[in-house]
Design a protein around this motif. Structure first.
Motif, mmCIF file in Angstrom:
data_model
loop_
_atom_site.group_PDB
_atom_site.id
_atom_site.type_symbol
_atom_site.label_atom_id
_atom_site.label_comp_id
_atom_site.label_asym_id
_atom_site.label_seq_id
_atom_site.Cartn_x
_atom_site.Cartn_y
_atom_site.Cartn_z
ATOM 1 N N GLN A 4 -0.791 4.682 6.788
ATOM 2 C CA GLN A 4 -1.478 5.542 7.744
ATOM 3 C C GLN A 4 -2.163 6.709 7.037
ATOM 4 O O GLN A 4 -1.564 7.395 6.199
ATOM 5 N N VAL A 5 -3.430 6.942 7.394
ATOM 6 C CA VAL A 5 -4.181 8.115 6.953
ATOM 7 C C VAL A 5 -4.594 8.881 8.203
ATOM 8 O O VAL A 5 -5.248 8.327 9.090
ATOM 9 N N THR A 6 -4.208 10.146 8.266
ATOM 10 C CA THR A 6 -4.544 10.991 9.405
ATOM 11 C C THR A 6 -5.284 12.228 8.908
ATOM 12 O O THR A 6 -4.758 12.975 8.084
ATOM 13 N N VAL A 7 -6.488 12.429 9.414
ATOM 14 C CA VAL A 7 -7.322 13.565 9.028
ATOM 15 C C VAL A 7 -7.514 14.438 10.260
ATOM 16 O O VAL A 7 -8.008 13.978 11.288
ATOM 17 N N GLY A 19 -10.291 17.398 2.778
ATOM 18 C CA GLY A 19 -9.294 17.151 1.761
ATOM 19 C C GLY A 19 -9.409 15.775 1.151
ATOM 20 O O GLY A 19 -10.338 15.011 1.437
ATOM 21 N N SER A 20 -8.428 15.439 0.301
ATOM 22 C CA SER A 20 -8.447 14.190 -0.453
ATOM 23 C C SER A 20 -7.101 13.490 -0.388
ATOM 24 O O SER A 20 -6.052 14.121 -0.241
ATOM 25 N N LEU A 21 -7.141 12.175 -0.509
ATOM 26 C CA LEU A 21 -5.969 11.337 -0.670
ATOM 27 C C LEU A 21 -6.316 10.208 -1.628
ATOM 28 O O LEU A 21 -7.477 9.810 -1.729
ATOM 29 N N LYS A 22 -5.303 9.690 -2.316
ATOM 30 C CA LYS A 22 -5.480 8.538 -3.187
ATOM 31 C C LYS A 22 -4.507 7.445 -2.765
ATOM 32 O O LYS A 22 -3.294 7.636 -2.822
ATOM 33 N N LEU A 23 -5.049 6.312 -2.346
ATOM 34 C CA LEU A 23 -4.251 5.174 -1.939
ATOM 35 C C LEU A 23 -4.063 4.220 -3.113
ATOM 36 O O LEU A 23 -4.945 4.077 -3.963
ATOM 37 N N VAL A 49 -4.647 -1.486 -7.581
ATOM 38 C CA VAL A 49 -5.983 -1.053 -7.196
ATOM 39 C C VAL A 49 -5.855 0.263 -6.440
ATOM 40 O O VAL A 49 -4.954 0.420 -5.612
ATOM 41 N N TYR A 50 -6.763 1.196 -6.727
ATOM 42 C CA TYR A 50 -6.735 2.512 -6.115
ATOM 43 C C TYR A 50 -7.947 2.733 -5.226
ATOM 44 O O TYR A 50 -9.014 2.172 -5.444
ATOM 45 N N LEU A 51 -7.781 3.576 -4.228
ATOM 46 C CA LEU A 51 -8.890 4.069 -3.431
ATOM 47 C C LEU A 51 -8.779 5.587 -3.372
ATOM 48 O O LEU A 51 -7.927 6.124 -2.662
ATOM 49 N N GLN A 52 -9.624 6.264 -4.152
ATOM 50 C CA GLN A 52 -9.687 7.719 -4.127
ATOM 51 C C GLN A 52 -10.597 8.138 -2.984
ATOM 52 O O GLN A 52 -11.767 7.757 -2.949
ATOM 53 N N MET A 53 -10.072 8.927 -2.056
ATOM 54 C CA MET A 53 -10.802 9.337 -0.867
ATOM 55 C C MET A 53 -10.978 10.849 -0.902
ATOM 56 O O MET A 53 -10.000 11.597 -0.816
ATOM 57 N N ASN A 54 -12.220 11.290 -1.025
ATOM 58 C CA ASN A 54 -12.561 12.704 -1.045
ATOM 59 C C ASN A 54 -13.396 13.063 0.176
ATOM 60 O O ASN A 54 -13.951 12.194 0.845
ATOM 61 N N SER A 55 -13.494 14.350 0.440
ATOM 62 C CA SER A 55 -14.297 14.851 1.565
ATOM 63 C C SER A 55 -13.963 14.113 2.851
ATOM 64 O O SER A 55 -14.845 13.670 3.590
ATOM 65 N N LEU A 56 -12.686 13.999 3.128
ATOM 66 C CA LEU A 56 -12.247 13.227 4.280
ATOM 67 C C LEU A 56 -12.699 13.858 5.589
ATOM 68 O O LEU A 56 -12.741 15.079 5.730
ATOM 69 N N LYS A 57 -13.028 12.995 6.542
ATOM 70 C CA LYS A 57 -13.467 13.385 7.867
ATOM 71 C C LYS A 57 -12.461 12.897 8.898
ATOM 72 O O LYS A 57 -11.707 11.952 8.646
ATOM 73 N N GLU A 65 0.841 -1.194 0.000
ATOM 74 C CA GLU A 65 0.000 0.000 0.000
ATOM 75 C C GLU A 65 0.876 1.245 0.000
ATOM 76 O O GLU A 65 1.960 1.252 0.584
ATOM 77 N N SER A 66 0.373 2.307 -0.624
ATOM 78 C CA SER A 66 1.050 3.587 -0.595
ATOM 79 C C SER A 66 0.017 4.696 -0.754
ATOM 80 O O SER A 66 -1.132 4.444 -1.090
ATOM 81 N N GLY A 67 0.432 5.925 -0.513
ATOM 82 C CA GLY A 67 -0.419 7.081 -0.713
ATOM 83 C C GLY A 67 -1.003 7.681 0.543
ATOM 84 O O GLY A 67 -1.679 8.713 0.475
ATOM 85 N N GLY A 68 -0.770 7.065 1.687
ATOM 86 C CA GLY A 68 -1.265 7.621 2.930
ATOM 87 C C GLY A 68 -0.527 8.887 3.308
ATOM 88 O O GLY A 68 0.497 9.242 2.727
ATOM 89 N N GLY A 69 -1.063 9.586 4.296
ATOM 90 C CA GLY A 69 -0.462 10.816 4.764
ATOM 91 C C GLY A 69 -1.406 11.564 5.656
ATOM 92 O O GLY A 69 -2.405 11.023 6.131
ATOM 93 N N SER A 70 -1.088 12.828 5.891
ATOM 94 C CA SER A 70 -1.889 13.704 6.741
ATOM 95 C C SER A 70 -2.590 14.748 5.893
ATOM 96 O O SER A 70 -1.991 15.331 4.984
#
Length: 117
Positions: free
Chosen positions: A112-115, A16-20, A78-86, A6-11
């Protein structure tokens, strides 16, 4: 025993948005369904989204309309586009090839994903 990464995590701030990304072997990608799970501190691991080998997606209710799962078989990814993160989305996110055949049971080590608010 198969390597998945896995890659693409962050703060990111709320809204905001992230793409894993989840990189797999070609054999796994063509044969197994791929799932995204997450686990937050003090919480049990939960299914976020999954995609079948024919491209059919599934989403947990708490991410419908915000997250999109997709695949790129030429990249074995495989991707996971994450928008409108909470803030509630804060967790370690894992990809897994975990359905379709009895032998589909391959897991990544998480990202890790930190919002924050």
């Amino acid at each position: 025993q198969v390597h998945m990464v896995e890659s693409g995590g962050g703060s990111v701030q709320a809204g905001g948005s992230l793409k894993l990304s989840c990189a797999t072997s070609e054999d796994i990608f063509s044969s197994c369904g791929i799932s995204w799970y997450r686990q937050a501190p003090g919480k049990e691991r939960e299914l976020v989204s999954s995609i079948f080998t024919d491209g059919s997606p599934h989403y947990a209710d708490f991410v419908k309309g915000r997250f999109t799962i997709s695949q790129a078989d030429t990249k074995n990814t495989v991707y996971l586009q994450m928008n409108s993160l909470k803030t509630e989305d804060t967790a370690v996110y894992y990809c897994a090839a975990d359905f379709g055949h009895y032998w589909c049971n391959y897991w990544g080590q998480g990202t890790q994903v930190t919002v924050s608010s």
